[in-house]
Design a protein around this motif. Structure first.
Motif, PDB file in Angstrom:
ATOM      1  N   CYS A  41      -7.323  -8.904  16.190  1.00 32.45           N
ATOM      2  CA  CYS A  41      -6.278  -9.671  15.509  1.00 32.45           C
ATOM      3  C   CYS A  41      -4.932  -8.983  15.708  1.00 32.45           C
ATOM      4  CB  CYS A  41      -6.612  -9.742  14.013  1.00 32.45           C
ATOM      5  SG  CYS A  41      -5.402 -10.583  12.988  1.00 32.45           S
ATOM      6  N   GLU A  42      -3.885  -9.780  15.805  1.00 29.44           N
ATOM      7  CA  GLU A  42      -2.512  -9.268  15.788  1.00 29.44           C
ATOM      8  C   GLU A  42      -1.755  -9.979  14.687  1.00 29.44           C
ATOM      9  OE1 GLU A  42      -0.659  -9.737  19.617  1.00 29.44           O
ATOM     10  OE2 GLU A  42      -1.575  -7.885  20.363  1.00 29.44           O
ATOM     11  N   MET A  43      -0.922  -9.225  13.979  1.00 29.65           N
ATOM     12  CA  MET A  43      -0.050  -9.770  12.940  1.00 29.65           C
ATOM     13  C   MET A  43       1.388  -9.565  13.412  1.00 29.65           C
ATOM     14  SD  MET A  43      -2.338 -10.648  10.624  1.00 29.65           S
ATOM     15  CE  MET A  43      -1.397 -10.929   9.146  1.00 29.65           C
ATOM     16  N   ARG A  44       2.169 -10.651  13.440  1.00 32.93           N
ATOM     17  CA  ARG A  44       3.543 -10.599  13.947  1.00 32.93           C
ATOM     18  C   ARG A  44       4.525 -11.274  12.998  1.00 32.93           C
ATOM     19  NH1 ARG A  44       4.168  -9.449  19.380  1.00 32.93           N
ATOM     20  NH2 ARG A  44       2.205  -9.189  20.510  1.00 32.93           N
ATOM     21  N   ALA A  45       5.743 -10.791  13.007  1.00 36.62           N
ATOM     22  CA  ALA A  45       6.882 -11.457  12.368  1.00 36.62           C
ATOM     23  C   ALA A  45       7.784 -11.878  13.524  1.00 36.62           C
ATOM     24  CB  ALA A  45       7.617 -10.531  11.414  1.00 36.62           C
ATOM     25  N   GLY A  46       7.738 -13.140  13.879  1.00 34.46           N
ATOM     26  CA  GLY A  46       8.420 -13.602  15.088  1.00 34.46           C
ATOM     27  C   GLY A  46       7.759 -12.956  16.298  1.00 34.46           C
ATOM     28  N   GLU A  47       8.548 -12.344  17.149  1.00 33.81           N
ATOM     29  CA  GLU A  47       8.018 -11.655  18.331  1.00 33.81           C
ATOM     30  C   GLU A  47       7.618 -10.213  18.035  1.00 33.81           C
ATOM     31  OE1 GLU A  47       7.456 -13.049  21.399  1.00 33.81           O
ATOM     32  OE2 GLU A  47       7.915 -14.895  20.293  1.00 33.81           O
ATOM     33  N   LYS A  48       7.960  -9.736  16.851  1.00 33.31           N
ATOM     34  CA  LYS A  48       7.732  -8.337  16.491  1.00 33.31           C
ATOM     35  C   LYS A  48       6.297  -8.094  16.041  1.00 33.31           C
ATOM     36  CE  LYS A  48       9.677  -5.200  13.064  1.00 33.31           C
ATOM     37  NZ  LYS A  48      10.735  -5.183  12.062  1.00 33.31           N
ATOM     38  N   LEU A  49       5.594  -7.229  16.755  1.00 32.54           N
ATOM     39  CA  LEU A  49       4.225  -6.870  16.400  1.00 32.54           C
ATOM     40  C   LEU A  49       4.259  -5.930  15.203  1.00 32.54           C
ATOM     41  CD1 LEU A  49       1.192  -6.986  17.093  1.00 32.54           C
ATOM     42  CD2 LEU A  49       1.576  -5.042  18.636  1.00 32.54           C
ATOM     43  N   LEU A  50       3.568  -6.324  14.126  1.00 31.93           N
ATOM     44  CA  LEU A  50       3.511  -5.503  12.921  1.00 31.93           C
ATOM     45  C   LEU A  50       2.229  -4.680  12.864  1.00 31.93           C
ATOM     46  CD1 LEU A  50       4.723  -8.080  10.245  1.00 31.93           C
ATOM     47  CD2 LEU A  50       6.090  -6.480  11.615  1.00 31.93           C
ATOM     48  N   TRP A  57       8.430 -14.648   7.997  1.00 32.08           N
ATOM     49  CA  TRP A  57       7.206 -15.424   8.195  1.00 32.08           C
ATOM     50  C   TRP A  57       6.296 -14.561   9.061  1.00 32.08           C
ATOM     51  CZ3 TRP A  57       4.424 -19.270   6.415  1.00 32.08           C
ATOM     52  CH2 TRP A  57       3.369 -19.757   7.187  1.00 32.08           C
ATOM     53  N   VAL A  58       5.130 -14.215   8.545  1.00 30.47           N
ATOM     54  CA  VAL A  58       4.166 -13.390   9.275  1.00 30.47           C
ATOM     55  C   VAL A  58       3.029 -14.284   9.724  1.00 30.47           C
ATOM     56  CG1 VAL A  58       2.533 -11.464   9.122  1.00 30.47           C
ATOM     57  CG2 VAL A  58       4.791 -11.281   8.054  1.00 30.47           C
ATOM     58  N   GLU A  59       2.695 -14.143  10.994  1.00 28.31           N
ATOM     59  CA  GLU A  59       1.624 -14.947  11.570  1.00 28.31           C
ATOM     60  C   GLU A  59       0.551 -14.031  12.125  1.00 28.31           C
ATOM     61  OE1 GLU A  59       3.227 -18.513  13.356  1.00 28.31           O
ATOM     62  OE2 GLU A  59       1.821 -18.220  15.007  1.00 28.31           O
ATOM     63  N   GLY A  60      -0.689 -14.324  11.779  1.00 37.62           N
ATOM     64  CA  GLY A  60      -1.828 -13.578  12.294  1.00 37.62           C
ATOM     65  C   GLY A  60      -2.634 -14.448  13.228  1.00 37.62           C
ATOM     66  N   ARG A  61      -3.043 -13.877  14.352  1.00 39.51           N
ATOM     67  CA  ARG A  61      -3.868 -14.592  15.328  1.00 39.51           C
ATOM     68  C   ARG A  61      -5.100 -13.743  15.587  1.00 39.51           C
ATOM     69  NH1 ARG A  61      -3.257 -18.611  19.166  1.00 39.51           N
ATOM     70  NH2 ARG A  61      -1.135 -18.882  18.441  1.00 39.51           N
ATOM     71  N   ALA A  62      -6.270 -14.313  15.297  1.00 40.70           N
ATOM     72  CA  ALA A  62      -7.538 -13.613  15.494  1.00 40.70           C
ATOM     73  C   ALA A  62      -8.321 -14.293  16.602  1.00 40.70           C
ATOM     74  CB  ALA A  62      -8.352 -13.610  14.206  1.00 40.70           C
ATOM     75  N   GLU A  63      -9.085 -13.472  17.306  1.00 39.09           N
ATOM     76  CA  GLU A  63      -9.883 -13.973  18.429  1.00 39.09           C
ATOM     77  C   GLU A  63     -11.295 -13.415  18.323  1.00 39.09           C
ATOM     78  OE1 GLU A  63      -9.747 -13.781  23.317  1.00 39.09           O
ATOM     79  OE2 GLU A  63      -8.404 -12.517  22.140  1.00 39.09           O
ATOM     80  N   LEU A  64     -12.276 -14.285  18.475  1.00 40.10           N
ATOM     81  CA  LEU A  64     -13.679 -13.874  18.516  1.00 40.10           C
ATOM     82  C   LEU A  64     -13.970 -13.376  19.925  1.00 40.10           C
ATOM     83  CD1 LEU A  64     -16.473 -13.775  17.109  1.00 40.10           C
ATOM     84  CD2 LEU A  64     -16.833 -16.105  17.927  1.00 40.10           C
ATOM     85  N   LEU A  65     -14.290 -12.085  20.047  1.00 41.57           N
ATOM     86  CA  LEU A  65     -14.529 -11.478  21.354  1.00 41.57           C
ATOM     87  C   LEU A  65     -15.972 -11.645  21.809  1.00 41.57           C
ATOM     88  CD1 LEU A  65     -12.594  -8.146  20.822  1.00 41.57           C
ATOM     89  CD2 LEU A  65     -11.789 -10.214  21.991  1.00 41.57           C
ATOM     90  N   ARG A  66     -16.887 -11.450  20.884  1.00 43.47           N
ATOM     91  CA  ARG A  66     -18.309 -11.548  21.219  1.00 43.47           C
ATOM     92  C   ARG A  66     -19.105 -11.860  19.962  1.00 43.47           C
ATOM     93  NH1 ARG A  66     -22.901  -8.396  21.381  1.00 43.47           N
ATOM     94  NH2 ARG A  66     -24.323  -8.858  23.074  1.00 43.47           N
ATOM     95  N   VAL A  75      -5.462 -18.978  13.459  1.00 42.18           N
ATOM     96  CA  VAL A  75      -4.064 -18.605  13.237  1.00 42.18           C
ATOM     97  C   VAL A  75      -3.715 -18.902  11.791  1.00 42.18           C
ATOM     98  CG1 VAL A  75      -1.668 -18.966  13.930  1.00 42.18           C
ATOM     99  CG2 VAL A  75      -3.498 -19.163  15.641  1.00 42.18           C
ATOM    100  N   TRP A  76      -3.305 -17.876  11.069  1.00 39.80           N
ATOM    101  CA  TRP A  76      -2.875 -18.001   9.683  1.00 39.80           C
ATOM    102  C   TRP A  76      -1.456 -17.452   9.562  1.00 39.80           C
ATOM    103  CZ3 TRP A  76      -7.181 -16.054   5.859  1.00 39.80           C
ATOM    104  CH2 TRP A  76      -8.324 -16.846   5.993  1.00 39.80           C
ATOM    105  N   GLY A  77      -0.769 -17.821   8.494  1.00 39.46           N
ATOM    106  CA  GLY A  77       0.566 -17.297   8.253  1.00 39.46           C
ATOM    107  C   GLY A  77       0.870 -17.232   6.773  1.00 39.46           C
ATOM    108  N   PHE A  78       1.892 -16.449   6.463  1.00 39.78           N
ATOM    109  CA  PHE A  78       2.382 -16.375   5.091  1.00 39.78           C
ATOM    110  C   PHE A  78       3.836 -15.936   5.099  1.00 39.78           C
ATOM    111  CE2 PHE A  78       0.859 -12.121   5.931  1.00 39.78           C
ATOM    112  CZ  PHE A  78       1.733 -11.277   5.258  1.00 39.78           C
TER     113      PHE A  78
END
Length: 142
Positions: free
Chosen positions: A120-129, A101-110, A41-44
């Motif tokens: 990965c999903e990048m969001r600003a609060g609950e809003k999917l960007l 504030w944008v937060e990215g969450r990445a997941e290793l699938l395999r 999880v990263w953010g900027f």
């Protein structure tokens, strides 16, 4: 325009060559150290220089952060071996603006012997960007 950074985030330690790294020039970028295994999880904070001429967060910034975020997750999973992006697909869904504030969450699938797959999903609060998926080559693997 710099705003506060949410609790639990710390500045990203880029590399030995911190003064010339790409991430330093697009940052500052922050990460959560308490992310679950196989997740990062990263953010900027969106600054005006991250925006296009219309005042909206540039898709290139989202893509750059997502690519680097997912690549760092691969790097950790393969214990620091070299890796490289093979494929990166991005779908832009919403718009961010300066101050968000944008937060990215990445997941290793395999994780295979020579390729890793992530999303990965990048969001600003609950809003999917943006949502993204990609694959990374493990360099030097057979």
């Amino acid at each position: 325009m710099s705003g506060t950074v949410p609790a639990g985030f710390e500045p990203l330690g880029i590399s030995q060559a911190e003064d010339i790294s790409f991430e330093k020039h697009i940052g500052p970028i922050y990460r959560r150290l308490d992310a679950p295994k196989d997740t990062a999880v990263w953010g900027f904070r969106v600054e005006p220089y991250h925006c296009n001429p219309y005042g909206m967060l540039h898709g290139g910034m989202l893509t750059s952060v997502a690519d680097t975020l997912m690549g760092s997750l691969v790097f950790d999973a393969i214990e620091g071996k070299p890796c490289a992006t093979i494929s990166l697909t991005s779908d832009f869904i919403g718009a961010g603006r300066a101050g968000d504030w944008v937060e990215g969450r990445a997941e290793l699938l395999r994780q295979g012997r020579s390729v890793c797959f992530l999303r990965c999903e990048m969001r600003a609060g609950e809003k999917l960007l943006m949502s993204a998926s990609g694959s990374w080559a493990i360099i030097g693997s057979k």
